[in-house]
Design a protein around this motif. Structure first.
Motif, PDB file in Angstrom:
ATOM      1  N   UNK A 337       0.849  -1.174   0.000  1.00 50.03           N
ATOM      2  CA  UNK A 337       0.000   0.000   0.000  1.00 50.03           C
ATOM      3  C   UNK A 337       0.893   1.235   0.000  1.00 50.03           C
ATOM      4  N   UNK A 338       0.316   2.374  -0.245  1.00 51.83           N
ATOM      5  CA  UNK A 338       1.106   3.598  -0.341  1.00 51.83           C
ATOM      6  C   UNK A 338       1.321   4.203   1.037  1.00 51.83           C
ATOM      7  N   UNK A 339       2.303   5.102   1.119  1.00 54.18           N
ATOM      8  CA  UNK A 339       2.567   5.769   2.397  1.00 54.18           C
ATOM      9  C   UNK A 339       1.390   6.640   2.802  1.00 54.18           C
ATOM     10  N   UNK A 340       0.699   7.214   1.819  1.00 55.96           N
ATOM     11  CA  UNK A 340      -0.490   8.008   2.128  1.00 55.96           C
ATOM     12  C   UNK A 340      -1.599   7.158   2.708  1.00 55.96           C
ATOM     13  N   UNK A 341      -1.771   5.935   2.197  1.00 57.49           N
ATOM     14  CA  UNK A 341      -2.798   5.030   2.724  1.00 57.49           C
ATOM     15  C   UNK A 341      -2.458   4.575   4.138  1.00 57.49           C
ATOM     16  N   UNK A 342      -1.165   4.520   4.460  1.00 60.84           N
ATOM     17  CA  UNK A 342      -0.763   4.029   5.783  1.00 60.84           C
ATOM     18  C   UNK A 342      -1.338   4.899   6.899  1.00 60.84           C
ATOM     19  N   UNK A 343      -1.343   6.220   6.688  1.00 63.14           N
ATOM     20  CA  UNK A 343      -1.867   7.107   7.726  1.00 63.14           C
ATOM     21  C   UNK A 343      -3.352   6.937   7.976  1.00 63.14           C
TER      22      UNK A 343
END
Length: 806
Positions: A337-343
């Motif tokens: 997953x993307x770093x943006x999705x991680x948050x």
């Protein structure tokens, strides 16, 4: 012996246990708490008796027991043993017993004093399983009420220790530091598209990662099905020295051990469920590939039980998984997953008690005798109430929610109470069905017929799209369930399913579409093209859970005779009297019912009048009051007098409709249809609402009629703003004062002999004095046969005309 981070705080743990009898230990994954703490407690002598340690999974139980025994230079079964459902290895000299969480619940329920047990350790409590929460609540109750000497240790990798410590009366908290190497976290550059299949995306990432890295690779996938798909997709796409090894709970133990053990040469690619997040040490892992999914137990309204559902992993879970890459050296974690999705991921996974089916918990609480336990997260009251309703329906609880003898039998079985009820009554023959209903559907998309699944399970034809791995797991579980279950007389598939789902007996509704009413009162529908769509009666075992009208995924056919044979004690005759909006009348029926469905329907010819009247009230609510003119005048009089402060009942529409059963029911008699209601006069029921003294007060303050000079009583109309009477002008001859209600002048409308208004006045003497002459002049020509005296005040009142001249 190799030093581990936990060794630095073992003295603190045993000292706190000696001083207070309880301790909360925070230690990150890999610190060594599972394999060091039990032996430290044993060697310190800080507790007397056997040490029981809970692990969340069967594999973790075996692995922990083997490593503990190895540290003592022994085999499992000597001083260290283990116990889980269907398997145990415990010697007479056992001092440390490793168990799955459900085993502890049974131990406490069987003997609350836990004889011979000196300390209970809850390992990996951060996973917050339902059984761990219940076990901790029970042990804490036992410690407070029966065993103050009982030691209690709660160990967690990521959970905030403060709430646990507070629940345990401010237990001491000991924190150990981990020993990990740096882990390089790598994210996707862009999100996976909705059409990308997760197993293929994971396989592609593994094939890309392996040539770029060294050491073992640990891959986190949500379940066994995805593991098999990824393994299949990797075939032929990895270097020859790569050994792909699956790891999940239902795998045979030898294969689980092989996944954990180091390889002598080449590289190991372990495809694992969340079982590898904590509790296990897997040798030589340098790389983690995380699919970002987790399977959790959630209440499934479609099946009526908990089911494993796939959700996004939490940030805490992702961190634990990534940490596996840094146990022995610096490593790398690849996240799908993307770093943006991680948050946007949730910080922690929710506790199972907040979302799972609570039927088993409700049964355990009833067996314990109270639900007044200290839960870290209290069970939701609505879910607990629904669970108790089901247990009462199954006969496991009585009307006061106390456990019954049948409930005690169900509590001892390792399945959901629905399935335990079925096994108890149907015997070992129901074990395959119980295992099938507790698992995910291995033939999803193969139609609704449950018989197809049992045929495949029994060695018959297996559709090409079937999940053969799932079928193998179900077969193994069926064998375990059948052990110790007696044989019973043969039952059909539908009959066995009906025992588990008495609230899901489905009767087809009239019409072309296959729509059904369930005995529990809900609606369900089936695809018109399904081969079972024409069945009159079904037992529905799985739906999509839609609360309005659920789509049926699985069902078994059953005929009425077979249904009566197993659920005949639930079938009852009910006399019903209901208002039918469609027919516009009360329908009195005798119906043979199973819950909400009607198996037989007949006329009820001798229904008592009071029962018919009670049903007619619903008709009145639908049709409205429809007061007669006389009834409306009465209501207007009462309203006028109430406004003047006299104590009379409220006869407004809202008040009357809200109290129909009090004032109208005794007067309905044989009223049972729309026409009967149209012919019914409300005046008598309304008058009956007033006591004699109230009627006297009403008549004084607002008399119902005015007595004319002829002695006739003319009803006074109180509907308008001013009380009013209407009568012929000749009838008022001789009236020299204006009629009043109290001090209020009536509005008098005087009519011609042809009943047309000629004057409206609130001053009759003034009218005689002034305008009457004009009226007389106009009316004499029109009505020459009627008297028109010059002075009406002196004339006699009359309604007669002059005789015709011959």
């Amino acid at each position: 012996m190799t030093m581990l981070p936990i060794d630095d705080v073992l003295d603190d743990v045993t000292a706190a246990l000696c001083a207070t009898g309880r301790v909360v230990l925070q230690a990150p994954p890999g610190a060594g708490k599972t394999t060091r703490v039990p032996l430290a407690v044993l060697e310190s002598g800080s507790t007397n008796g056997m040490i029981v340690m809970l692990e969340p999974r069967r594999l973790a139980v075996r692995a922990a027991a083997e490593r503990l025994a190895a540290q003592l230079g022994e085999q499992v079964g000597q001083r260290v043993g283990y116990r889980m459902r269907g398997e145990s290895k415990v010697g007479t000299g056992c001092r440390v017993l490793v168990v799955t969480e459900g085993i502890l619940t049974r131990m406490v329920q069987d003997d609350p004093e836990l004889p011979g047990v000196g300390c209970v350790i809850f390992d990996e409590f951060h996973e917050r399983s339902l059984q761990a929460d219940l076990g901790l609540a029970l042990v804490w109750e036992v410690k407070g009420a029966l065993r103050p000497d009982l030691g209690l240790i709660v160990m967690s990798a990521t959970l905030d220790a403060a709430p646990v410590a507070a629940m345990l009366d401010d237990a001491p908290v000991v924190t150990a530091q981990g020993r990990t190497y740096p882990v390089d976290i790598k994210y996707l550059d862009r999100s996976l598209g909705p059409r990308v299949r997760l197993p293929q995306a994971v396989a592609d990432l593994i094939a890309q990662v392996v040539p770029q890295t060294t050491g073992g690779v640990l891959v986190f996938l949500p379940g066994a099905g995805e593991i098999r798909q990824v393994a299949s997709a990797l075939a032929g796409h990895l270097p020859a020295d790569c050994d792909v090894r699956p790891l999940y709970g239902a795998l045979p133990f030898a294969q689980q051990r092989a996944a954990i053990a180091p390889v002598s040469s080449g590289r190991k690619i372990v495809l694992s469920t969340s079982i590898a997040e904590t509790s296990l040490t897997i040798e030589d892992i340098r790389v983690v590939v995380d699919a970002g999914r987790a399977r959790r137990a959630r209440f499934d309204p479609g099946s009526g039980m908990s089911r494993l559902v796939t959700e996004r992993a939490s940030r805490a879970e992702a961190d634990q998984r990534a940490g596996r890459a840094g146990r022995v050296a610096a490593g790398t974690a690849y996240r799908l997953w993307t770093q943006g999705e991680h948050g946007a991921l949730p910080a922690f996974a929710p506790p199972e008690i907040a979302a799972a089916d609570l039927t088993g918990l409700a049964l355990d609480l009833a067996l314990w005798g109270t639900d007044d336990l200290a839960f870290l997260t209290p069970p939701p009251e609505v879910a607990l109430t629904e669970a108790r309703m089901l247990l009462r329906d199954l006969g496991a609880l009585d009307g006061q929610d106390r456990i019954t003898p049948h409930g005690r039998v169900l509590a001892a079985l390792p399945v959901h109470p629905r399935l335990g009820h079925m096994l108890t009554l149907a015997g070992a023959q129901a074990a395959p069905l119980a295992a099938l209903l507790e698992a995910r559907d291995p033939l999803r998309g193969a139609g609704c017929d449950l018989a197809l699944r049992l045929t495949a399970l029994g060695g018959g034809a297996v559709p090409a799209a079937a999940d053969r791995g799932a079928l193998a797991q179900i077969k193994a579980e069926a064998k375990r369930l059948a052990q110790g279950i007696p044989q019973r007389p043969a039952l059909t598939l539908g009959q066995m399913a009906a025992l588990a789902y008495p609230d899901r007996i489905a009767l087809r509704r009239p019409g072309d579409d296959p729509r059904y009413l369930l005995s529990g009162g809900k609606g369900a529908m089936m695809e018109p093209g399904d081969p079972m769509a024409g069945q009159r009666l079904l037992v529905v075992t799985d739906t999509d859970g839609n609360p309005r009208e659920a789509r049926i995924w699985q069902a078994a056919s059953i005929d009425e005779a077979a249904l009566r044979a197993v659920l005949g004690n639930r079938i009852e005759w009910r006399n019903t009297c209901v208002w039918s909006r469609r027919d516009g009348r009360v329908l009195a029926r005798r119906q043979e019912c199973l819950g909400a469905i009607v198996l037989d329907d007949r006329r009820w010819d001798d229904a008592p009048p009071e029962t018919i009247a009670a049903a007619m009230l619903d008709g009145v609510r639908q049709l409205g009051l429809r007061p007669s003119r006389a009834a409306q005048r009465f209501r207007a009089r009462v309203a006028l007098v109430r406004d003047d402060g006299i104590d009379l009942p409220d006869l407004s529409d809202d008040a009357l409709m809200a109290t129909l059963g009090d004032w109208l029911l005794p007067h309905l008699g044989t009223v049972r249809s729309t026409q009967d209601w149209a012919d019914f006069d409300l005046l008598d029921p309304l008058r009956a609402m007033l006591a004699w003294t109230q009627m006297q007060a009403l008549d004084r303050a607002a008399p119902p009629a005015f007595t004319t000079p002829l002695g006739r009583r003319i009803p006074i109309d109180y509907d308008s703003t001013v009380p009013e009477i209407t009568l012929r002008i000749q009838e008022m001859f001789g009236q020299t004062t204006h009629p009043t209600v109290g001090k209020t002048p009536l509005r008098v409308t005087l009519l011609s002999p042809g009943h047309k208004p000629v004057q409206t006045t609130q001053d009759l003497p003034g009218f005689w004095e002034t305008s009457y002459a004009d009226v007389r002049r106009d009316m004499r020509g029109r009505y020459p046969r009627h008297p028109w005296p010059e002075d009406p005040r002196e004339a006699d009142p009359t309604l007669r005309a002059k005789p015709r001249k011959r």
